[in-house]
Each structure stands twice: as structure tokens, then as C-alpha cells.
Scaffold this active site. Structure first.
Site, PDB file in Angstrom:
ATOM      1  N   ASP A 454       5.530  37.055  -7.683  1.00 26.73           N
ATOM      2  CA  ASP A 454       4.184  36.569  -7.411  1.00 26.73           C
ATOM      3  C   ASP A 454       3.684  35.861  -8.669  1.00 26.73           C
ATOM      4  O   ASP A 454       3.488  36.501  -9.709  1.00 26.73           O
ATOM      5  CB  ASP A 454       3.285  37.752  -7.045  1.00 26.73           C
ATOM      6  CG  ASP A 454       1.893  37.329  -6.603  1.00 26.73           C
ATOM      7  OD1 ASP A 454       1.472  36.213  -6.928  1.00 26.73           O
ATOM      8  OD2 ASP A 454       1.213  38.149  -5.938  1.00 26.73           O
ATOM      9  N   HIS A 455       3.467  34.565  -8.570  1.00 24.89           N
ATOM     10  CA  HIS A 455       3.090  33.792  -9.754  1.00 24.89           C
ATOM     11  C   HIS A 455       1.685  34.128 -10.246  1.00 24.89           C
ATOM     12  O   HIS A 455       1.284  33.700 -11.330  1.00 24.89           O
ATOM     13  CB  HIS A 455       3.193  32.291  -9.457  1.00 24.89           C
ATOM     14  CG  HIS A 455       3.788  31.504 -10.571  1.00 24.89           C
ATOM     15  ND1 HIS A 455       3.384  31.647 -11.890  1.00 24.89           N
ATOM     16  CD2 HIS A 455       4.780  30.575 -10.585  1.00 24.89           C
ATOM     17  CE1 HIS A 455       4.086  30.822 -12.654  1.00 24.89           C
ATOM     18  NE2 HIS A 455       4.947  30.168 -11.895  1.00 24.89           N
ATOM     19  N   ARG A 456       0.933  34.912  -9.472  1.00 24.97           N
ATOM     20  CA  ARG A 456      -0.392  35.320  -9.931  1.00 24.97           C
ATOM     21  C   ARG A 456      -0.311  36.422 -10.980  1.00 24.97           C
ATOM     22  O   ARG A 456      -1.203  36.549 -11.823  1.00 24.97           O
ATOM     23  CB  ARG A 456      -1.235  35.813  -8.751  1.00 24.97           C
ATOM     24  CG  ARG A 456      -1.539  34.753  -7.703  1.00 24.97           C
ATOM     25  CD  ARG A 456      -2.204  35.373  -6.490  1.00 24.97           C
ATOM     26  NE  ARG A 456      -1.343  36.365  -5.841  1.00 24.97           N
ATOM     27  CZ  ARG A 456      -1.704  37.066  -4.764  1.00 24.97           C
ATOM     28  NH1 ARG A 456      -2.896  36.897  -4.224  1.00 24.97           N
ATOM     29  NH2 ARG A 456      -0.859  37.934  -4.236  1.00 24.97           N
ATOM     30  N   CYS A 458       2.238  36.986 -13.179  1.00 26.43           N
ATOM     31  CA  CYS A 458       2.895  36.612 -14.431  1.00 26.43           C
ATOM     32  C   CYS A 458       3.345  35.169 -14.343  1.00 26.43           C
ATOM     33  O   CYS A 458       3.385  34.566 -13.263  1.00 26.43           O
ATOM     34  CB  CYS A 458       4.087  37.520 -14.737  1.00 26.43           C
ATOM     35  SG  CYS A 458       5.481  37.297 -13.613  1.00 26.43           S
TER      36      CYS A 458
END
Length: 484
Positions: A454-456, A458
Site C-alpha cells: 500500500d503506497h499510503r 510507505c
């Protein structure tokens, strides 16, 4: 005197609202004991046996095998205090003098005592002696406790197998419509389908999802012609208008087409994957690693401990060590609070393919387990998944998932994150490949590792650092020992 009590499908917890009857464990006329399992049902989480809180003689069963029932729908009735079917028939109330239209419908294959609509008795001194209280699926019913009472929203049909009637507002009026599934009612509302105008194809006229979908399709195909065709000056009343030309057959109406309902485990997986793809901005990175030394280390471990340690358990041990170094990936996102919630324990899920579809059992506190303990727990949960005996608690609460798609003979994948987790580590097959080892070309055992995250929670630097550490441990297992 015996008293007839109604047992309804209990609240199964974990947000579940319905279950499918897989197998009845009792028949009408059987004598059951308190807390005896009476039916096997499959929910969106697992297959479980439902124990009955009453002891007595079964007088009616509701629903055939394969029927999907909502929570709160009747399952069966029990004549409490009866010791044989004769006592149960005496306890049954007298049939109503005026039969309803549905009462005249053909009786089911296994009817109860003639004619009566089962009576829901109140808790009394005699009944409490034969009941144990609230049902906890998979755990029995425990000590005596006050039974929960639910408000009946619609009268029961006189036929034990008939579905409960749900009042559905149509054109401002309310009346009984034979619809059980809330999904069917919602689908009809969203597409403006008048349920009163439908003839159900289910048992006793029950309106099924396919009936609503066909009505939607008919409305879609007839709407253009209704707009373009001029209205006649006067419609004849003596004879009906000509039937419209048949609409082109939909893909699902062609011969040989099979419709598979998205329900149970498959439906839950579909809902979760859809939500994950909709809510999580995921990204994937991958790396090839030389697993030759890891395989050698595993052989040495098995020879030393005398028990087989699975390769998945070795990867799990590496994974928990990597999460200790990069805790950002062992987290979830709270959208309401706009916060990233980092979790202290690693509840490690692992994807397992079963006859009923994909399930993800969860190993609790994986960070505190040895490779031997992890291997034993993986084996136990895998067997439970194949036999359909996983409990809802064993299928929920994961914080990170391992996906060993190498067992299917593939090298790589970009999996969908198991919502609401933040990452998943994928393991491809281990195959011999040409590899430069110590400056020379050699044949080594190579595996492809992929991390979907999940790019949110890290950025790519954290995800790359996690994956690089996992690959270093695979290539040089001594790296793991230095960090323990």
C-alpha cells in the site's frame, strides 16, 4: 406437557448476515440433546456446525440443503419435553381454521406434524430446563443464559419449507413479497424493478436474483422501442396487444452457459478483492534471489530436529524478521481518522487453495514462533481449510500475508492486497537457472520474490529495503541469524 420452541439461525458474528445450508444432521422426528449440532452451514468465512440450544424432538426443518438463509430465519422447531415423535405431535398446536393460500401449497419432503405453524414459545420454567441459552457457533452454548428475542418482521408460512415473507414497499404501498435475500431486494430497488410484478422461479414462488436480473434485462431491451414507437390512439380492451418481438438472447441465456452464484467463501473473496482494488493504491516490486543456500540450510534443520520444516515456514520466519526492521508494512490505514495504524503483533496470513476456493488462514503471533511451530501451525490450518472446518476467528485479523504461488508452477505475480492489510509477499517457484556465483557462471536454485504494498503506508525506499532484506536472508541464511 411438551412445548414447541423455534430455533432461528443465530448471529454468527464477524459481520456475517447469511449462511447456506450444506447438510442437515438431524431429521424430523429425531430426538436431539441440548447443544447437539443439528445443521452444517457455510458462511462467507467458513463451514461450521450449528448447535441447538434446546433438547427434545425435532418437529420441523426449514430450508433444503443448498438454501441460503439470513440471520434470524427459522432453522427448525423442537418439542421441548417430548421424548418421542408421539409426544411431539401432541404438543403441536391445533391448525388454524382458515388456511392461507400459501398453506395450501404442496408440503415439503419432510413435513412436521400435520398443518400447524410452529409456535414460538416464551421462556418458561419448563423450557429453561431443556435449553442452554445463546448459541455460539463452533463453541457450544455454554452455561444457561437468557435467550435473545428477535422481533418477527413477517409471519411464518404454514409450510415449513416456505420462505419468510418480507414486506417490500412498492409504489408507496407495503405488502408481503416472497423475497428472502436482502441482496435481491437491493438489486430491485437500484434498478426500479416492481417486485409485485414478478413471478418467482424459486420454491413456493420465491423471487430469486435471476428473476430480478431477467426483469432488468427485459426493461433494458424494451425501453428503446417504447420511446421510438408512437402510442396508439386507442388501445383495444377486448384482446391483448401483439407480443413484442423477442429480444436478442443475452450471453447467459445461450445453451451451455453456466451461472455460478457469488456467495459463501467465493462471494466473500470477491467482495474483499473488489474493495481492496478500489481503496488501496498498491504498487509492486520484485527481485530474483539465489535460494541454493536456503534449501541447504533447510535440509540441515530437518536433519537436526528430526521433523520436517516446510519451506513456507522458513520464509515466514524471514518475513517476521523483515517486518521487525520495517514495521511500516505491518499496519493498516484508518480512513475515517486519516491515520496509519502500526500493529505490534504479526498475525501472518497465508493463501491456501481449497475445493471451495481461496482462503487465507491466519497464524497468530507469528513473530513469537519458531520455524518448527510455524510449520506445525501451517499444516494444521491448511488441513482445516481443505476439510472446511476453519473457524471465522482463524480466517480474520491478519496483518500481513504470504502468497506462495510457486506451488502452481509460476515464477511471478502481482497479487491483490488482502484488505485491510498493507502488504503481501509473493514467492514464486524455485527452479535451476544460470547464475553468476562467486564470479563464475553456475546453475543455481533461483526464486522470484515480489512485494505488493500500500503506497499510503510507505514509499518505494521502505518497500525496497524490506524486499532486499528478505532476498539477502534467502541468499545467505546467516544474515537472519545475525539479526535474531
Amino acid at each position: 406437557m411438551a412445548q414447541v420452541l423455534e430455533f432461528k439461525l443465530p448471529d454468527l458474528g464477524e459481520g456475517l448476515t447469511e449462511a447456506e445450508i450444506v447438510r442437515w444432521l438431524v431429521s424430523v422426528g429425531d430426538v436431539v440433546a441440548v447443544d447437539q449440532p443439528v445443521v452444517e452451514v457455510e458462511t462467507a468465512k467458513a463451514m461450521v456446525e450449528v448447535p441447538c440450544p434446546y433438547g427434545g424432538v425435532v418437529t420441523a426443518r426449514y430450508g433444503e440443503e443448498g438454501t441460503e438463509l439470513p440471520v434470524g430465519a427459522p432453522l427448525l422447531t423442537v418439542a421441548v419435553g417430548a421424548s418421542d415423535p408421539a409426544d411431539a405431535s401432541e404438543a403441536a398446536p391445533a391448525p388454524a381454521t382458515a388456511a392461507t393460500p400459501r398453506a395450501a401449497a404442496p408440503a415439503p419432503a419432510a413435513p412436521p406434524a400435520p398443518g400447524p405453524t410452529p409456535v414460538r414459545a416464551s421462556a418458561s420454567a419448563s423450557a429453561s430446563d431443556e435449553a442452554s441459552g445463546n448459541v455460539l457457533v463452533g463453541y457450544g452454548t455454554g452455561a444457561p443464559a437468557a435467550r435473545r428475542r428477535r422481533v418477527r418482521r413477517a409471519p411464518l408460512s404454514a409450510s415449513p419449507a416456505a420462505p419468510a415473507l418480507v414486506r417490500e414497499p412498492v409504489n408507496g404501498a407495503a405488502g408481503p413479497v416472497p423475497v428472502v435475500s436482502p441482496l435481491v431486494r437491493r438489486l430491485a430497488r437500484e434498478h426500479g424493478v416492481d417486485l409485485r410484478g414478478l413471478t418467482g422461479t424459486g420454491r413456493d414462488g420465491l423471487i430469486l436474483r435471476c428473476d430480478v436480473e431477467q426483469a432488468i434485462h427485459r426493461g433494458a431491451t424494451q425501453a428503446p422501442s417504447a420511446v421510438s414507437a408512437p402510442a396508439p390512439a386507442m388501445a383495444p380492451t377486448a384482446s391483448p396487444s401483439p407480443s413484442p418481438a423477442p429480444a436478442p438472447a443475452s450471453p447467459s441465456a445461450r445453451p451451455g452457459v453456466t451461472r455460478v452464484p457469488l456467495r459463501g467463501v467465493r462471494g466473500a473473496v470477491a467482495d474483499k478483492l473488489t474493495r481492496s482494488r478500489r481503496e488501496i493504491p498498491d504498487a509492486t516490486c520484485w527481485v530474483d534471489a539465489d535460494a541454493t543456500e536456503l534449501l541447504a540450510a533447510r535440509r540441515a534443520m530437518n536433519a537436526a530436529v528430526g521433523a520436517k520444516i516446510s519451506l513456507l515456514a522458513v520464509f515466514a520466519r524471514i518475513c517476521t524478521a523483515a517486518l521487525a526492521r520495517h514495521p511500516e508494512l505491518n499496519s493498516t490505514v484508518d480512513l475515517a481518522a486519516r491515520e496509519i495504524v502500526r500493529l505490534p503483533e504479526v498475525h501472518l496470513g497465508f493463501a491456501a487453495q481449497t475445493d471451495r476456493g481461496l482462503v487465507v488462514p491466519v497464524v497468530r503471533d507469528a513473530q513469537a514462533r519458531s520455524a518448527e511451530s510455524l510449520s506445525a501451525e501451517f499444516a494444521r490450518l491448511t488441513e482445516a481449510g481443505r476439510s472446511g472446518t476453519l473457524t471465522p476467528g482463524e480466517l480474520t485479523g491478519g496483518t500481513f500475508t504470504l502468497n506462495n504461488y510457486g506451488v502452481f508452477g509460476v515464477d511471478g505475480s502481482t497479487p491483490i492486497i488482502n484488505h485491510p492489510e498493507a502488504a503481501m509477499l509473493g514467492i514464486g517457484r524455485i527452479v535451476p537457472k544460470p547464475w553468476v556465483h562467486e564470479g563464475e557462471l553456475a546453475v543455481r536454485q533461483v526464486v522470484q520474490l515480489s512485494l505488493t504494498f500500500d503506497h499510503r503506508v510507505c514509499d518505494g525506499g521502505t518497500a525496497g529495503g524490506f524486499l532486499r532484506y528478505v532476498a539477502d536472508c534467502v541468499e545467505q541464511p546467516a544474515v537472519l541469524l545475525r539479526t535474531l
